[in-house]
Design a protein around this motif. Structure first.
Motif, PDB file in Angstrom:
ATOM      1  N   GLU A  12       0.828  -1.215   0.000  1.00 37.86           N
ATOM      2  CA  GLU A  12       0.000   0.000   0.000  1.00 37.86           C
ATOM      3  C   GLU A  12       0.860   1.263   0.000  1.00 37.86           C
ATOM      4  O   GLU A  12       0.409   2.331  -0.397  1.00 37.86           O
ATOM      5  CB  GLU A  12      -0.928   0.016   1.215  1.00 37.86           C
ATOM      6  CG  GLU A  12      -2.099  -0.955   1.106  1.00 37.86           C
ATOM      7  CD  GLU A  12      -1.676  -2.415   1.266  1.00 37.86           C
ATOM      8  OE1 GLU A  12      -0.589  -2.669   1.851  1.00 37.86           O
ATOM      9  OE2 GLU A  12      -2.409  -3.292   0.782  1.00 37.86           O
ATOM     10  N   GLU A  13       2.107   1.140   0.473  1.00 40.74           N
ATOM     11  CA  GLU A  13       2.980   2.320   0.485  1.00 40.74           C
ATOM     12  C   GLU A  13       3.388   2.708  -0.932  1.00 40.74           C
ATOM     13  O   GLU A  13       3.815   3.830  -1.187  1.00 40.74           O
ATOM     14  CB  GLU A  13       4.256   2.044   1.307  1.00 40.74           C
ATOM     15  CG  GLU A  13       3.983   1.890   2.786  1.00 40.74           C
ATOM     16  CD  GLU A  13       5.269   1.653   3.571  1.00 40.74           C
ATOM     17  OE1 GLU A  13       6.278   2.309   3.283  1.00 40.74           O
ATOM     18  OE2 GLU A  13       5.249   0.776   4.452  1.00 40.74           O
ATOM     19  N   PRO A  16      -0.622   4.307  -2.630  1.00 40.94           N
ATOM     20  CA  PRO A  16      -1.710   4.603  -1.688  1.00 40.94           C
ATOM     21  C   PRO A  16      -2.934   5.226  -2.353  1.00 40.94           C
ATOM     22  O   PRO A  16      -4.046   5.041  -1.880  1.00 40.94           O
ATOM     23  CB  PRO A  16      -1.065   5.586  -0.696  1.00 40.94           C
ATOM     24  CG  PRO A  16       0.161   6.112  -1.366  1.00 40.94           C
ATOM     25  CD  PRO A  16       0.605   5.055  -2.325  1.00 40.94           C
ATOM     26  N   SER A  19      -5.427   2.382  -5.794  1.00 43.39           N
ATOM     27  CA  SER A  19      -5.752   1.009  -5.447  1.00 43.39           C
ATOM     28  C   SER A  19      -6.356   0.261  -6.635  1.00 43.39           C
ATOM     29  O   SER A  19      -6.468  -0.953  -6.625  1.00 43.39           O
ATOM     30  CB  SER A  19      -6.690   0.970  -4.249  1.00 43.39           C
ATOM     31  OG  SER A  19      -7.777   1.826  -4.479  1.00 43.39           O
TER      32      SER A  19
END
Ligand SMILES: [Zn+2]
Length: 312
Positions: A12-13, A16, A19
């Motif tokens: 997710e980093e 962000p 998605s």
């Protein structure tokens, strides 16, 4: 440390705000006709719809003709993770490491807090720990260090001074340890050269993910530095990188993925891993007018010379 430690940075980093991005792993390309080394990747970052372990990355790389990988830890947690991994007796012999405090991290340590507002140790303390980690087993380069004027804008003197302080400390460290140094240069070409000229560059200095034009490439080559090209050399909007490569030829060129970032065309935007280097190598061969096998052979020999690896 287990052979397959959990990554430091969650996927997710990486995206962000995106998605909806296609996180599937690109298919394995045709293996290279002669092996090369991926001299810069980040196995400490997770990515992909299915998570690949360190062992998976190493295995896929080997199947594609990538005979070794250098994984780079460039914040404190990643540097510790990298040093523990490559210093472990279970670490595959084809995996080595590099540690440094990234210029953007140096700026955060000078400020005292990370992106989430968590306290960070003072810059001097962080740099002292990096120096200790860099001297450990399995570490073959000091990097990535350098200057990033993309994230730190003109006028932010504290952050700029911290980047320069950290860069100079890494130059001294690489020389003290007799290790090659990998440079991160973003929008800072002339200032990077000025610091290197003032302090004296380590004998083996690599511009990781080379980002300049033909003129800057010639300046770097004239100083005896090495230019490492990543997957962005395949991007449609990266004509300046191909011109830079064409200008200096293969002699001082290395190849890298900077995985999981900068996935080469035709898989731009999807997760990246060392096994995708054949796409980047195809572009490098084409741009330099070299037969693919010959390009791999030349780059492999240069990489072995830079990092002290025995030739294939
Ligand atoms: Zn990197």
């Amino acid at each position: 440390m287990p052979l397959d430690p959990a990554p430091v940075h969650a996927r997710e980093e990486i995206d962000p705000r995106r998605s909806s991005r296609d996180r599937s792993w690109p298919p394995a390309p045709e293996p290279l006709p002669h092996p090369v080394i991926d001299n810069h990747c980040h196995l400490d970052f997770a990515d992909g719809d299915t998570e690949l372990s360190v062992t998976d990355h190493v295995q896929r790389a080997a199947e594609a003709g990538i005979r070794a990988q250098i994984t780079i830890g460039s914040d404190m947690a990643s540097a510790r993770w990298t040093a523990a991994l490559v210093g472990s007796p279970q670490c595959p012999p084809t995996l080595a490491g590099g540690v440094a405090l990234h210029p953007n991290e140096a700026a955060l340590h000078a400020r005292g807090t990370d992106h989430d507002g968590q306290a960070l140790e003072p810059l001097e303390q962080a740099l002292a720990e990096i120096a200790a980690l860099a001297a450990g087993p399995g570490i073959v380069t000091v990097g990535e260090t350098g200057l990033d004027w993309f994230r730190t804008k003109r006028g932010d003197d504290r952050a700029r001074d911290a980047q320069i302080t950290a860069f100079r400390m890494h130059i001294a460290l690489a020389k003290e340890l007799g290790l090659p140094m990998q440079i991160h240069d973003r929008d800072a070409h002339q200032d990077v050269l000025d610091v290197l000229d003032a302090d004296g560059a380590p004998e083996r200095t690599v511009l990781h993910c080379f980002s300049g034009d033909a003129e800057f490439a010639r300046e770097c080559a004239a100083r005896g530095y090495y230019l490492s090209f990543a997957g962005n050399v395949t991007f449609g909007n990266a004509q300046h990188l191909r011109e830079a490569l064409a200008a200096v030829g293969l002699e001082r060129v290395l190849v890298e993925t900077d995985a999981p970032f900068l996935t080469p065309v035709p898989y731009r935007g999807r997760p990246n891993s060392s096994y995708l280097i054949p796409h980047t190598m195809a572009t490098i061969a084409e741009v330099t007018g070299t037969d693919l096998e010959e390009a791999c052979r030349t780059i492999e020999a240069t990489t072995c010379a830079v990092y002290g690896w025995p030739a294939a």
